[in-house]
Design a protein around this motif. Structure first.
Motif: not given
Length: 614
Positions: A163, A165, A167, A186-188, A192
């Motif tokens: 996506d 980003w 992780d 998981k990198n949001e 976060h």
């Protein structure tokens, strides 16, 4: 009694002296021609305080185009070269970055951040890079939190869901309890992290020592291997909505061998387009699993002579912590460095350098070099072109030792490569746009005639080790590479055709998509400027260099006094970027005001005005 035999007569003595002289001379000549790596760490101020840690690596942390050293605490900054030789490294100002770090730009702001596993601690650290070598610990505020039953070791960055980003996967070294198993953060959107290991079916209990991501099935999403201590290694395939344990998917697969594994290292040693896996063990034989596709992973370490067995020495397996692949002689196949872990305690004390000789296997060539570093533990290592001369140098972290510091005990090694640039090479620095900024997971394929090679950008390797993001290829005496194909995690593909060798090439995602003709080496010198301008803490200078040239890029004040040398005595071609952090050569901040960026290439000069505002 006759004395004509042996060296008992005067004539015999003369002949023996003559023969002995020839032997000594031939040995001296052989030693000169056979020298591959020269130890330069002590002379260049590498790890000057002898920091003892379980981690280390090579990373361009200030992104000035020169690879720096992370010795397990803070950084040793690379000052570049002068008159063809590396300058002494400079200890960075107190940054607070320490422990077992792996690096990536988690928030895509152009600065490299660091995640540190902490072995006996209630939390790990996430160090956010604020620029100017200043970092802030933000782990808990970013959602990364553990229980009080935590012992983390294994770690690595990858964009598992592509996506854009990166992780983070973290493995614990305890067998049971709420803090055990595998955590997948998981990198949001860079703001976060949330643990999705259970949701993704990746949370498996065990004593995990080291892990490495790689796309093992060429489907553009990362899979991972994790090394287990006495509970068996595991290999997971990324199926998008979940991870699938494929450790023993076929009867011929031995990837899940139970030993006391420390780490794994991915590399296509036989240039068949599939990444193979080398596993370090500190109690049993090391293993090399050849990826034959369709789940076939035969162990070929013994037949290729890289199982780390030493029948001529102690007759034992040399305990190993980490392994690093790299083409140190630029002959177009990957060689292998393997670190020794047990040097402090017994005779299993030599680092190994295995030269790849193709179908006949590997030959251990490091036993006559400083590379062995007997009597010390070594946990981490990395190959990287530290002096930007086109060959791979080697950094080796030194752990606990019985050798006094005055005799080199506990001092990390930096080994300068003396032979690699006798062959031709290419190096690539990638920047993601739709993909993650660090380009982790991007794969480069280079084709030159009947030769095809691949490299993949990784966010951590081996045991607590970090390789540079710059990807390096050797090409023997080939002078032109037919095609360079970069496959990004986003699915985008960039292509260069007809690429001359012996240059460092920057590729930004999407910049060469659809290129039809030959790669054009720039014919004009260009200093495009810097951005932002004006700037506060740092700025990026964009310039283009024609052909293979001697390049010098300096910052001077308005009176003409030199403030900082950013590039010197370096062969580059094409569009380049270098970052200036508003500091002088002694790393002291300079005053606000106007400065000139001066680019000198051979006899040509270009200048540009920059404004620093604080």
């Amino acid at each position: 009694m006759s004395h004509r035999n042996g060296c008992k007569s005067a004539q015999g003595v003369r002949w023996c002296v003559f023969i002995l002289g020839l032997v000594l001379l031939s040995q001296a000549v052989w030693a000169q021609t056979d020298e591959v790596f020269r130890s330069v760490g002590l002379d260049l101020n590498v790890d000057p305080e002898g920091v003892i840690s379980d981690a280390g690596g090579l990373i361009d942390i200030d992104q000035d185009g020169w690879i720096d050293i992370f010795p397990g605490s803070n950084f040793c900054l690379n000052s570049g070269v002068a008159d063809g030789s590396l300058k002494p490294f400079i200890q960075a100002d107190s940054t607070g970055v320490y422990a077992e770090c792996r690096f990536a730009d988690y928030n895509n702001d152009g600065l490299l951040d660091a995640y540190a596993t902490m072995q006996v601690s209630l939390k790990d650290f996430l160090f956010k890079n604020n620029g100017n070598m200043k970092f802030t610990e933000v782990g808990e505020s970013m959602g990364i939190d553990y229980t009080d039953n935590k012992f983390s070791l294994a770690c690595g960055w990858a964009d598992y869901n592509t996506d854009g980003w990166v992780d983070l996967l973290v493995g614990m070294c305890i067998e049971g309890g709420p803090g055990s198993g595998i955590f997948l953060w998981k990198n949001e959107g860079g703001t976060h992290f949330v643990n999705v290991a259970t949701q993704m079916q990746a949370n498996v209990s065990g004593m995990w020592h080291g892990m490495v991501w790689a796309d093992i099935d060429d489907d553009r999403d990362p899979d991972f291997f994790i090394a287990g201590g006495r509970n068996g290694d595991m290999l997971f395939r990324n199926d998008g909505d979940r991870f699938v344990d494929i450790t023993n998917i076929t009867k011929t697969s031995g990837v899940g061998a139970i030993g006391h594994s420390r780490s794994g290292a991915w590399g296509d040693y036989n240039n068949d387009g599939r990444l193979d896996l080398y596993v370090c063990d500190d109690e049993k034989a090391n293993r090399l699993f050849r990826n034959e596709g369709a789940g076939e992973w035969p162990n070929v370490a013994a037949e290729l002579h890289v199982d780390n067995y030493d029948p001529a020495g102690w007759g034992v397996f040399h305990a190993s912590a980490t392994a690093v692949w790299g083409d140190y002689d630029n002959d177009a196949d990957l060689d292998l460095f393997v670190s020794s872990q047990e040097g402090q305690y017994n005779g299993k004390s030599e680092n190994k350098l295995y030269r790849n000789d193709g179908a006949t296997g590997f030959v251990e060539v490091g036993h006559t070099m400083a590379i062995t570093d007997q009597g010390q533990k070594h946990y981490a290592a990395a190959f990287g072109d530290v002096d930007n001369d086109g060959d791979l140098d080697l950094y080796v972290q030194a752990g606990p030792t019985l050798i006094p510091p005055g005799l080199g005990g506990g001092m990390d090694l930096l080994l300068e490569n003396l032979i690699g640039n006798q062959n031709n090479w290419l190096e690539f620095r990638l920047t993601g746009v739709q993909s993650n900024r660090s380009a982790i997971g991007a794969r480069i394929r280079c084709v030159a005639g009947d030769l095809s090679q691949i490299r993949e950008v990784q966010g951590g390797n081996g045991y607590n080790s970090m390789n540079p993001f710059t990807q390096h290829f050797g090409f023997q005496q080939r002078t032109l590479v037919d095609s360079v194909i970069v496959s990004w995690p986003s699915g985008k593909v960039d292509r260069l055709l007809g690429v001359p060798v012996n240059q460092i090439i920057n590729i930004t995602e999407g910049s060469t998509t659809g290129v039809k003709g030959r790669y054009a080496t720039p014919t004009n010198l260009s200093l495009a400027g810097n951005y932002p301008n004006p700037f506060n803490s740092q700025t990026v200078i964009d310039y283009t260099v024609p052909g293979l040239s001697k390049v010098r890029l300096t910052i001077v004040d308005m009176s003409g006094r030199k403030v900082r040398t950013l590039v010197d005595d370096r062969l580059l071609s094409g569009r380049q970027q270098v970052r200036w952090d508003g500091r002088d050569d002694d790393r002291h901040p300079v005053a606000s005001g106007a400065y000139l960026c001066r680019l000198q290439v051979d006899d040509a000069t270009a200048t540009h005005t920059m404004l620093l505002l604080k």
